[in-house]
Design an enzyme around this catalytic site. Sequence first.
Site, PDB file in Angstrom:
ATOM      1  N   LYS A 196       0.849  -1.192   0.000  1.00 12.96           N
ATOM      2  CA  LYS A 196       0.000   0.000   0.000  1.00 12.96           C
ATOM      3  C   LYS A 196       0.885   1.242   0.000  1.00 12.96           C
ATOM      4  CE  LYS A 196      -1.865   2.767   2.893  1.00 12.96           C
ATOM      5  NZ  LYS A 196      -1.764   3.998   2.089  1.00 12.96           N
TER       6      LYS A 196
ATOM      7  N   GLY B 294       6.618   4.905   8.375  1.00 10.78           N
ATOM      8  CA  GLY B 294       5.759   6.077   8.466  1.00 10.78           C
ATOM      9  C   GLY B 294       5.940   6.743   9.817  1.00 10.78           C
TER      10      GLY B 294
ATOM     11  N   GLY C 153       2.418   4.193  13.531  1.00 11.08           N
ATOM     12  CA  GLY C 153       3.088   2.950  13.942  1.00 11.08           C
ATOM     13  C   GLY C 153       2.469   2.376  15.207  1.00 11.08           C
TER      14      GLY C 153
ATOM     15  N   GLU D 173       9.369   1.178  10.923  1.00 11.72           N
ATOM     16  CA  GLU D 173      10.430   2.175  10.687  1.00 11.72           C
ATOM     17  C   GLU D 173       9.765   3.530  10.811  1.00 11.72           C
ATOM     18  OE1 GLU D 173      13.529   1.465  10.243  1.00 11.72           O
ATOM     19  OE2 GLU D 173      13.435  -0.657   9.727  1.00 11.72           O
TER      20      GLU D 173
ATOM     21  N   CYS E  71      13.493  10.691   7.191  1.00 12.83           N
ATOM     22  CA  CYS E  71      13.385  10.194   8.566  1.00 12.83           C
ATOM     23  C   CYS E  71      14.695  10.389   9.307  1.00 12.83           C
ATOM     24  CB  CYS E  71      12.989   8.734   8.559  1.00 12.83           C
ATOM     25  SG  CYS E  71      14.033   7.748   7.497  1.00 12.83           S
TER      26      CYS E  71
ATOM     27  N   GLU F 146       9.301  16.064  15.376  1.00 14.95           N
ATOM     28  CA  GLU F 146       9.736  15.844  14.003  1.00 14.95           C
ATOM     29  C   GLU F 146       8.950  16.787  13.093  1.00 14.95           C
ATOM     30  OE1 GLU F 146       8.556  12.241  11.904  1.00 14.95           O
ATOM     31  OE2 GLU F 146      10.606  12.023  11.199  1.00 14.95           O
TER      32      GLU F 146
END
Length: 499
Positions: free
Chosen positions: A194, A246, A251, A269, A304, A401
Site C-alpha cells: 500500500k 511512516g 506505527g 520504521e 526520517c 519531528e
Amino acid sequence: METTQKASLNDWLARRETLAIEPRLFIDGAYREAASGETFDCISPIDGRVLARVAHAAAADVDAAIAAARHAFDAGVWAGLNPRQRKAILLRFAAAVRAHQDELALLETLDAGKPIADTTTVDIPGAAYCLEWFAEAIDKTGGEVAPVDHHLVGLVTREPIGVVAAIVPWNFPLLMAAWKFAPALAAGNSVVLKPSEKSPLTAIRIAQLAFEAGIPAGVFNVVPGDGETGKRLALHGDVDCVAFTGSTAVGKQIMQYAAQSNLKRVWLELGGKSPNIVLPDCPDLDRAARTAAAAIFYNMGEMCTAGSRLLVHSEIYERFMEKLLDATRSWQPGNPLDPATAMGAIVDRTQMERVLALIEAGRTETTLLAGGSRVREETGGFYIEPTLFSTAPDARIAREEIFGPVLSVMTFDTIDEAIRIANDSDYGLAAAVWTADLTTAHEVSRRLRAGTVWVNCYDEGGDMNFPFGGYRQSGNGRDKSLHALEKYTELKSTLLRLR
Ligand code: NAD
C-alpha cells in the site's frame, strides 16, 4: 529525449506531456478499478495540478488482494520455487526497473515533488539495486545444523512467513517500498503493497514490471489508498506480517491493530529527530557545515534521518554558523524537473501547512536565522525556503519531528552535555559526531542511542550492507542487509531422531 544525464528542463517538460499514467489497483496479476469505482485525486506538488484520478482501494479490494496473495502463497507458485529461480526472476524485475528508470523517475518527481536529479540517481536506481541485492543474497543464505544430542540431528531453517502487507510513506515512495518488498519477495512471501495516498504512482507502475518479469499472479499486489486502506490491511486476519514505514503515531496504531486481530508480526520504521554534533576539534569545518545543510535540506527535509538538531560547541559556534548560513543559500527551491534543482516541492499542501505552522511556533519561541517562508507560490506548487532557527533544546521545534526543511541549532559546552541533549528524545533513528580524535569518535558513538551513527559524515552508506532502523520510538526491526530477511521469515527447529 536525451539520455537522463543530458536531459534538460525542456526535455522533461516535453516528456511529461506524453507520459501515460496507470491509476488502477493491481490485484492477482491484473490492473482493475476499485470495486466501488471510487478514486482520489493525485496532485502534483510542483504546480498543484491533478496528475491522475487513482483507484481507491476499500475493504472489498483489500480483501481481494489478500485473498490472491494467500492463494498464491498456499499454492507454492512462488514460495515453492528454488531460491535461484526466485533470484533469476527478481533480477529480471530489477532490470526492468532500470530499463524504465526515466519514466519512473519522472513519475516520482511529478508525484512527490522530488528533484529529478535525485529520482534519476537515488530513488529509482536505489530501488533496482535493493532488488538485485536481495535477489543475489537469497540463494546464498542457508540455515544451521544445531549441536544437539548424539542421537538427534537438529536443523534450524527459515521459512517465508506468508502474506506480507507493506505500508509505506511518500518521502522515497519507491525506495521505501523496495526496502520492504525486495527482501519479502526474495524470502518467498506474497506481498500486498500500500503506497501512500500522496505518492502512489510508481508502486502502481512497477506492479506490471514485476508481473512481466515472471512474478506469478497474486504474489505482488498494489492497493493505493489512504489510512483506512492501511488499517484494513493491518487488522486483517489473513495477513501474517505488516512492514510499516511512516510516522510514530500511525506505527503505534498498527501495533494495536495487530494486537486486536491475529498478532501478526509488526515491523516499524518510524520518525526521527536526529542530532548532529560538531565538536571543537572537528577536522574540517567547511565540510561539516556543508554536510549539516545537506543533512536537513536534502529531499526538502522529508527524511526520517534528517539531521534536524544541530549541536555546535560554543567555542566554534560563530565561525561555524557563518559557514552554515553560506551553505544554506545553495538550497533554494526550484522546479523539480530542472536537473539543476537541488531542492524541490513539499509533498502536498497539508504537509506544507504543517511545516509552516511549526515554523510559526518556532518564531514565537526561538530565533529565526534564515528562511521561514513559502516561496514560488505563483507556480501553484508547495515550496518552503531552507529555514534555520537558533533554539534551546526544549523548544517545541527542537523536539518534534517537522519533516520539512527546518533546522534547529543549539550550543553546548561539554561532551557530556551534548550527549545528554542528543539522547533526550523520544526517537533514536540516527546521529552524527564530528571530531578528529579516534577515541572521542568511538566513545561518543557508543553513548549515542541511535540505530545509525555517522562519524565525520552524514547520510553515508547508500549500499545495502548496513541494517537500517531505530531505537526507542523510531521503531523496531531493521530494513536493508541480511537482517531484513529476519522480518519476513519464521525460524523453524526440526529435530530428527536417528535409529
Ligand atoms: P504516515 O504515518 O502518515 O503514513 C504512512 C503510511 O501509513 C501511508 O501509506 C498512510 O496511508 C498509512 N496510514 C495512515 N494511517 C494509517 C492507519 N491508521 N493504519 C494503517 N495505515 C495508515 O507517514 P507519512 O506522513 O506518509 O511519512 C512520514 C513519516 O514517515 C515520518 O514520521 C518519517 O520519519 C517516517 N519515515 C520513516 C522512515 C524510516 O525508515 N524510519 C523512512 C521514511 C519515513
